[in-house]
Design a protein around this motif. Structure first.
Motif, short mmCIF file in Angstrom:
data_model
loop_
_atom_site.label_atom_id
_atom_site.label_comp_id
_atom_site.label_asym_id
_atom_site.label_seq_id
_atom_site.Cartn_x
_atom_site.Cartn_y
_atom_site.Cartn_z
N PRO A 123 0.85 -1.21 0.00
CA PRO A 123 0.00 0.00 0.00
C PRO A 123 0.88 1.26 0.00
O PRO A 123 2.07 1.18 0.32
CB PRO A 123 -0.77 -0.11 1.32
CG PRO A 123 0.10 -0.93 2.21
CD PRO A 123 0.88 -1.87 1.31
N LEU A 124 0.28 2.40 -0.34
CA LEU A 124 1.06 3.65 -0.39
C LEU A 124 1.71 3.97 0.96
O LEU A 124 2.78 4.59 1.00
CB LEU A 124 0.15 4.82 -0.80
CG LEU A 124 -0.25 4.90 -2.27
CD1 LEU A 124 -1.30 5.99 -2.48
CD2 LEU A 124 0.96 5.14 -3.16
N ASP A 125 1.10 3.54 2.03
CA ASP A 125 1.67 3.82 3.36
C ASP A 125 3.05 3.20 3.56
O ASP A 125 3.79 3.62 4.44
CB ASP A 125 0.73 3.28 4.46
CG ASP A 125 -0.54 4.11 4.55
OD1 ASP A 125 -0.44 5.35 4.39
OD2 ASP A 125 -1.61 3.52 4.75
N LYS A 126 3.37 2.20 2.75
CA LYS A 126 4.67 1.53 2.92
C LYS A 126 5.73 2.08 1.97
O LYS A 126 6.60 1.33 1.51
CB LYS A 126 4.51 0.02 2.69
CG LYS A 126 3.51 -0.65 3.60
CD LYS A 126 4.19 -1.22 4.82
CE LYS A 126 3.18 -1.55 5.86
NZ LYS A 126 3.12 -2.68 6.58
N GLY A 127 5.66 3.36 1.67
CA GLY A 127 6.60 3.96 0.72
C GLY A 127 8.05 3.77 1.11
O GLY A 127 8.87 3.27 0.33
N GLN A 128 8.38 4.15 2.32
CA GLN A 128 9.77 4.07 2.76
C GLN A 128 10.25 2.61 2.76
O GLN A 128 11.33 2.31 2.25
CB GLN A 128 9.88 4.68 4.17
CG GLN A 128 11.28 4.67 4.76
CD GLN A 128 12.22 5.69 4.10
OE1 GLN A 128 11.78 6.57 3.36
NE2 GLN A 128 13.51 5.56 4.36
#
Ligand SMILES: NC(=O)c1ccc[n+]([C@@H]2O[C@H](COP(=O)([O-])OP(=O)(O)OC[C@H]3O[C@@H](n4cnc5c(N)ncnc54)[C@H](O)[C@@H]3O)[C@@H](O)[C@H]2O)c1
Ligand SMILES: [Zn+2]
Ligand SMILES: [Zn+2]
Lengths: 259, 391
Positions: free
Chosen positions: B364-369
């Protein structure tokens, strides 16, 4: 920016009031004033949009200075240098920029000849309206104050087409007595090997005379060069791509900016 | 909406930002289904690409669905499932006319940067710094696509989102690398780098008539993909002397076509490694060119060096003498996606190549880093992290 205003306050500020009554509060001639506003605004716009870069910063500063000078009729440098430029000036300077556009010469020429189209790619032009077969009325928008640049003020002038060769050349000049003195000439030639049309635009301005005028001209010249170059590029983009690409208004993670 | 923003060196963060809107008549808005990381992003993360500003939305390889079109969009409509080329092209300039789309005169919204740095402005790319237009990238729920008719390609029915995704960037880039290599039937082709781009270059080399494909990398899991998926012979540059090995493998003649799919952050060994890192660190060179040097040295006389790994600025110790005296041909560039994407979608639809295997981690986008660090460190056998905003 704010510093420029503080340090070089216009005559009603305390600093200048101390300098005595003998001096006129307006030491910049009319065309110098208008050109200062116009040029300063252009410079400031250009610089402001690029204020991240050192060049942008200095252009924005120079622009702010020229707007100040134009709107107040007061030049802090003149004051410092004890120069009065409110006299007829002589020297002009001009900027030339060329670009190749992948469109037939007739089409490129006709688009420019329709002077009403110019504000679509010239960044500071608001409106151009034909008032006669060769005459037109021009309106430019400039910010009153570089800091609150949403407060726009307009400058208007009359121009006439002085020379025209179908599909090859258009030249115009502001009418004597109009607020802004400027002229332009655009040449249209075929690019080699069917690669479209070469457009060469030369825009001339008349800066105020005197030391400060020359200083302003030197300050202005690179910024106007950049502005003319940008406008010519915008012309190419409008014709080839049908629009001028932008990122202003797109999302980003920066809360304080709209791109 | 949510979007992954570049914050600084090795730091991205997932932020709430405004939804994009139509800004120009040829714009479309795409709801993003899948958006991949790319080796090019590592150059941004490493701080090697100037003109990044913190808060810039990154990501350039993506596919999704059209949700809105501007008044001048002719061939797309709401609901179309599309893959979006990473490179923006206006369709009306001399370079678009020549199908050299990444050289487009008009698609870079901030042309002054590359005009100063390179002499002339180059095309815009999504989410790839203000030098390349400053366009908001695709690691977001929605992305604005300028010149949409020239940048979006409808995905044929029957091609999955995962298979279509990499025809945005990795596949056309690899294909162009092989195309530029000028492969003649039976040629021996060497590909440096077994990332998404290198692997696609290997598949493409076969499609274009190679007789033999040799892959070079340091990660065993990546070399394994090259061997199994792309039918390549493999060399680990940490274990063998690459120049010597290539000579041995080609009967002393050298490979015909050498393809650099690594670029400015190449790893190397020994004294060259220390030298290049130190110079790059001191900003005396912006790029570490060890692969390029090796490709030039390895290439047979009269052969071709095709460079698709990205370089940004200056390099040092460029073996010009060998290149000149061996009569090498160089081809290079950012991908001309629009030239290849329709053909590649056909190839994918026919099942000749299925790039979906590059997707190893869907996040998901929240896991970018996390997604970027895994990709950068080549951890967990990561080939590509792909963000799926809608899950
Ligand atoms: N030209 C274009 O349009 C375009 C488009 C996309 C990507 N790229 C570039 O392609 C390159 C690869 O992208 P990717 O997504 O595959 O990246 P990636 O990081 O997944 O793969 C790069 C691979 O190169 C390997 N490598 C490092 N040093 C090496 C060496 N000395 N010899 C052999 N292999 C070495 C790494 O181990 C890694 O597996 C990047 O430079 C990227 O910027 C270019
Ligand atoms: Zn990429
Ligand atoms: Zn173009």
């Amino acid at each position: 920016m704010a510093n420029a205003f503080k340090t070089f306050g216009p005559p009603h500020s305390n600093q200048s009031a101390r300098q005595g009554q003998t001096k006129s509060f307006t030491n910049v001639g009319t065309s110098g004033r208008v050109l200062s506003v116009l040029g300063g605004a252009a410079l400031a716009y250009y610089g402001w949009g690029r204020k991240q870069s050192p060049l942008g910063k200095s252009l924005a500063t120079a622009g702010g200075y020229l707007v100040l000078r134009g709107t107040t009729g007061f030049c802090p440098f003149n004051e410092v240098l004890h120069v009065d430029t409110a006299h007829p000036e002589t020297q002009g300077f001009e900027v030339t920029s060329s670009v190749t556009i992948l469109k037939p010469r007739e089409e490129v020429y006709q688009f420019w000849r329709q002077l009403e189209n110019l504000p679509r790619f010239m960044q500071y032009l608001e409106d151009v309206r034909r008032t006669g077969p060769r005459r037109s009325h021009w309106v430019a928008k400039v910010p009153k104050n570089i800091i609150y640049k949403e407060k726009l003020t307009t400058i208007e002038w009359e121009a006439e087409i002085t020379h025209e060769e179908e599909n090859s050349l258009i030249a115009w000049r502001s009418l004597p007595g109009s607020e802004v003195e400027n002229s332009g000439e655009v040449r249209f030639t075929d690019a080699p090997a069917n690669r479209g049309t070469v457009v060469q635009a030369t825009i001339s301005y008349r800066p105020p005379a005197g030391a400060a005028g020359q200083l302003a001209a030197r300050l202005l010249n690179p910024a106007f060069k950049e502005l003319v170059k940008q406008d010519v590029r915008r012309f190419k983009r409008l014709l080839e791509a049908g629009e001028i690409p932008t990122i202003i208004g797109q999302p980003s993670g920066r809360k304080d900016e709209n791109y | 909406m949510k979007a992954i923003c570049w914050e600084g060196i090795n730091k991205v963060s997932t932020e709430r930002v405004p939804d994009p809107t139509i800004l120009n008549p040829r714009d479309a808005i795409v709801r993003v289904f899948l958006s991949s990381v790319c080796g090019s992003d590592l150059h941004l993360l490493g701080g090697y690409i100037p003109a990044m500003r913190s808060g810039d939305i990154i990501g350039h390889e993506f596919m999704g669905e059209i949700v809105e079109v501007g008044p001048e969009v002719k061939n797309l409509k709401k609901g179309d499932r599309v893959v979006v080329c990473s490179v923006l092209a206006c369709g009306g300039c001399e370079y678009c006319d020549r199908e050299e789309y990444s050289l487009c005169d008009n698609s870079n919204a901030e042309p002054e940067w590359t005009e100063k740095a390179y002499g002339y402005p180059v095309a815009g790319i999504f989410g790839y710094s203000h030098a390349l237009g400053g366009y908001a990238g695709s690691h977001a729920e929605y992305t604005r696509v300028p010149f949409a008719d020239n940048v979006c390609f409808k995905v044929p029915d029957g091609v999955s989102n995962e298979s279509a995704l990499f025809t945005s960037d990795a596949f056309p880039t690899g294909y162009m690398a092989a195309d530029f290599a000028g492969i003649e039937p039976g040629d021996t082709v060497v590909v440096w780098g077994c990332g998404g781009v290198g692997l696609m270059a290997m598949h493409s080399a076969w499609l274009l008539g190679a007789g033999r494909v040799i892959a070079i990398d340091q990660y065993p899991y990546r070399l394994e993909q090259a061997r199994l998926r792309a039918n390549a012979e493999v060399l680990n540059f940490k274990e063998v002397d690459v120049l010597e090995a290539l000579k041995q493998m080609t009967g002393g003649r050298g490979p015909d076509r050498c393809i650099d799919c690594v670029g400015m952050e190449a790893n190397s060994t020994g004294i060259e490694k220390v030298y290049d890192y130190a110079k790059q660190y001191a900003r005396l060179q912006s790029d570490r060119p060890s692969v390029l040097r090796q490709a030039i040295m390895a290439c047979r006389k009269g052969g071709t060096v095709s460079i698709i790994g990205v370089y940004g600025g200056l390099i040092d110790k460029f073996p010009m003498g060998p290149a000149m005296n061996k009569g090498l041909t160089f081809r290079m560039g950012q991908q001309f996606g629009q030239r290849y994407i329709p053909k590649l979608l056909d190839i994918v639809a026919r099942g000749e190549v299925d790039p979906a295997y590059l997707l190893t981690h869907k996040l998901p986008l929240d896991k970018g880093q996390e997604g970027y660090m895994m990709f950068k460190e080549k951890a967990n056998n990561n080939m590509r992290s792909v963000f799926a905003p809608a899950g």
